[in-house]
Design a protein around this motif. Structure first.
Motif: not given
Length: 600
Positions: A201-225
């Motif tokens: 859910q976090l991954f798909e929400d990040t894709v929808h909100r920020h796009g796949l190109e936003d490395y920092a956004a995916f780095r943030a959800i990694s910290s949560i997990l």
């Protein structure tokens, strides 16, 4: 785009470990160059240099298995005649030809995804090994998703080589990463695991909100997990960790580790042998996994281990030998606390005394009664004597059964999960008040006919239900008992059903008489390997019913203002009491233990 004509490798590397004579690797070089939109040379790996052996997915924190075959991506050498990136693949001689071709193809495509879309040599000092592994797994998925957006036909290459689905009972770190790899690649699949579902859910929400190109956004959800896995107390062994998906790299291309910042030849390493070793060890689903080791657990003394079933409310059947109860003695750091100040309380020790319940006992006869079920012959003879002497006789001519001490055994079972450490409104934790109440009961038991035991429990998955025997039946209160009670620490979770079954089995070995089990808890049953809130509640209810059928009366004192729904469901209408706050624990526990001793 086909690569331009250039030497396939530099003289510096050729003299050590590169052998490029296989036409298949030339075809892989063309594929890599077309996908990555840059010149890529692909070579078979013969042996790694010492500089490569020093790197890895976790830097100096991990030691690579000597037998692991790895693929490496090397940046162009400074001053070399070619500016091509070099991709070094393991030969995979042990695989059939078709399987080897498919694995190499997936390796090349994955490497191209990193070369196109992943930032290289990010600093890793701020990340712990578990966080580093999760950030890397998320970045693997993000880079592959970007590659598949541009080259949809590459999806079968990845799907055929993705890590297999682990067993549902496998809750190790590698199993979580394998599930994460699968669900982020196979978007339409689902998972019953709570953490994996949240990750998707976090991954798909990040894709929808920020796009796949936003490395920092995916780095943030990694910290949560990573934080969630830490809260779930999932253990990772950095020395032997290898990613479960064999075609993927260990992402050393992404990181600049402090131990190897001067090493410009770091790149992709594809762990193989270690992951294959994990897959080659199937585990019986009915056997509990090995419990996680903690520093505090290492200080405790283990007495024995027992296995108990657990009720599965979803399948409506028992899982036999599902939970492992480990009897322990707590670490004796509590000895230093006995001489210290006692926690304040409005209940004084000399006022607390367990009531002495009595029952009719025909072996204890009361004579000279006004009424009764038998004639007192001695009183009748005295009446005859008085009448002959013309004296006024005593009309109390009967006997009846008197009341003698009621034999009984009561076990007080304390919940010492992590939540009992929370401070209450008066600045005291529930754990401190539980210890105080236990000490009061232990001292009062020496003046009572009731046989008393005080035990405690907490759980760390079904493999480790810790059970502490602080005061046993027939054991007198002493300084050692007080030290044992003070030594317990609140940690882990509350798998109540297994603890209830073990406590009931101990009570069934007690002498004939009333047998009571009083549970003190501050919340509903829960554990980190169960995400259905109803599951452990139903199991605890089933354990209470088993105990009642065996002649053990089970009651609960819940220190939780919201406990009415679940304690009534587990213990029944007359089987519980609720203390709205921890300050009420001592007087409520005193009254409830006296009520149980009296059989009411």
């Amino acid at each position: 785009m086909a690569p331009t004509s250039a030497p396939l490798y530099s003289e510096r590397s050729a003299t050590t470990w590169i052998d490029d004579g296989t036409p298949a690797f030339e075809r892989l070089a063309r594929l890599a160059s077309c996908l990555a939109l840059t010149q890529v040379q692909v070579h078979p790996l013969q042996a790694a240099s010492p500089r490569q052996q020093a790197g890895g997915p976790l830097g100096g924190a991990a030691a690579r298995p000597a037998s692991a075959q790895r693929a490496i991506v090397l940046a162009a050498d400074e001053g070399a005649s070619s500016n091509a990136v070099r991709l070094v693949l393991p030969p995979l001689h042990g695989l059939p030809d078709a399987e080897r071709i498919h694995r190499h193809t997936a390796m090349v495509a994955h490497a191209a995804a990193h070369l196109l879309h992943s930032p290289a040599r990010q600093p890793s000092q701020a990340l712990k090994p578990m966080g580093l592994a999760i950030v890397s797994a998320i970045e693997d998925a993000r880079a592959e998703r970007l590659l598949l957006r541009d080259y949809p036909g590459a999806r079968p290459w990845f799907q055929a080589q993705i890590a297999p689905e682990p067993e549902a009972e496998d809750l190790g770190f590698t199993a979580f990463i394998a599930r994460l790899d699968r669900i982020l690649l196979q978007v339409d699949s689902g998972s019953a695991n709570h953490w994996v579902h949240k990750a998707q859910q976090l991954f798909e929400d990040t894709v929808h909100r920020h796009g796949l190109e936003d490395y920092a956004a995916f780095r943030a959800i990694s910290s949560i997990l990573a934080n969630d896995l830490g809260q779930m107390r999932v253990r990772m062994d950095p020395q032997h960790y290898a990613g479960p998906t064999l075609y993927r790299d260990d992402n050393s291309y992404l990181w600049a580790h402090p131990e190897s910042e001067d090493n410009q030849d770091e790149a992709l390493h594809l762990p193989q042998a270690a992951a294959q070793l994990q897959a080659a060890r199937p585990r019986d689903a009915q056997q509990p996994p090995e419990p996680a080791q903690t520093p505090q657990a290492a200080e405790e003394f283990e007495i024995a281990r027992f296995h108990y079933p657990e009720w599965d409310c979803q399948r409506e059947q028992m899982k036999h030998d599902w939970c492992q109860v480990i009897e322990k003695l707590p670490a004796w750091q509590g000895l230093s606390e006995i001489g210290g100040p006692r926690p304040s309380s409005t209940t004084r020790v000399d006022r607390l005394a367990l009531r002495h319940p009595h029952i009719l006992d025909r072996h204890h006869r009361l004579r000279r009664q006004w009424e009764g079920d038998a004639l007192d012959l001695n009183a009748a003879i005295e009446v005859q004597v008085d009448m002959r002497m013309q004296l006024r006789p005593d009309p109390r001519l009967f006997m009846r059964a008197g009341k003698g001490p009621r034999p009984g055994s009561m076990l007080v079972l304390l919940d010492i999960s992590e939540s009992v450490n929370d401070l209450g409104p008066q600045g005291q934790s529930l754990l401190a008040l539980e210890k105080q109440a236990a000490l009061l009961l232990a001292q009062a038991s020496s003046r009572s006919a009731e046989r008393l035991a005080i035990h405690a429990f907490s759980s760390n998955t079904r493999a480790e239900v810790n059970y502490y025997r602080l005061l046993d039946f027939g054991q007198g209160h002493s300084r050692a008992t007080a030290a044992m009670i003070q030594a317990v620490r609140g940690r882990f979770s509350t798998r109540m059903g297994a603890a209830l079954r073990h406590a009931s089995s101990l009570l069934r070995h007690e002498p004939e008489g009333q047998r009571s089990l009083l549970v003190v808890t501050d919340g509903a049953p829960h554990d980190i390997d169960v995400h259905d809130k109803r599951y452990l509640i139903e199991d605890a209810r089933h354990a209470v019913q088993e105990a009642k059928r065996a002649g053990v009366r089970v009651c609960c004192l819940a220190v939780d203002a919201q406990a009415d729904a679940y304690v009534r469901h587990i213990f029944g209408w007359r089987g519980y009491d609720i203390a709205d706050d921890a300050a009420q624990l001592v007087p409520r526990l005193t009254r409830m233990s006296a009520r149980l001793a009296a059989g009411r």
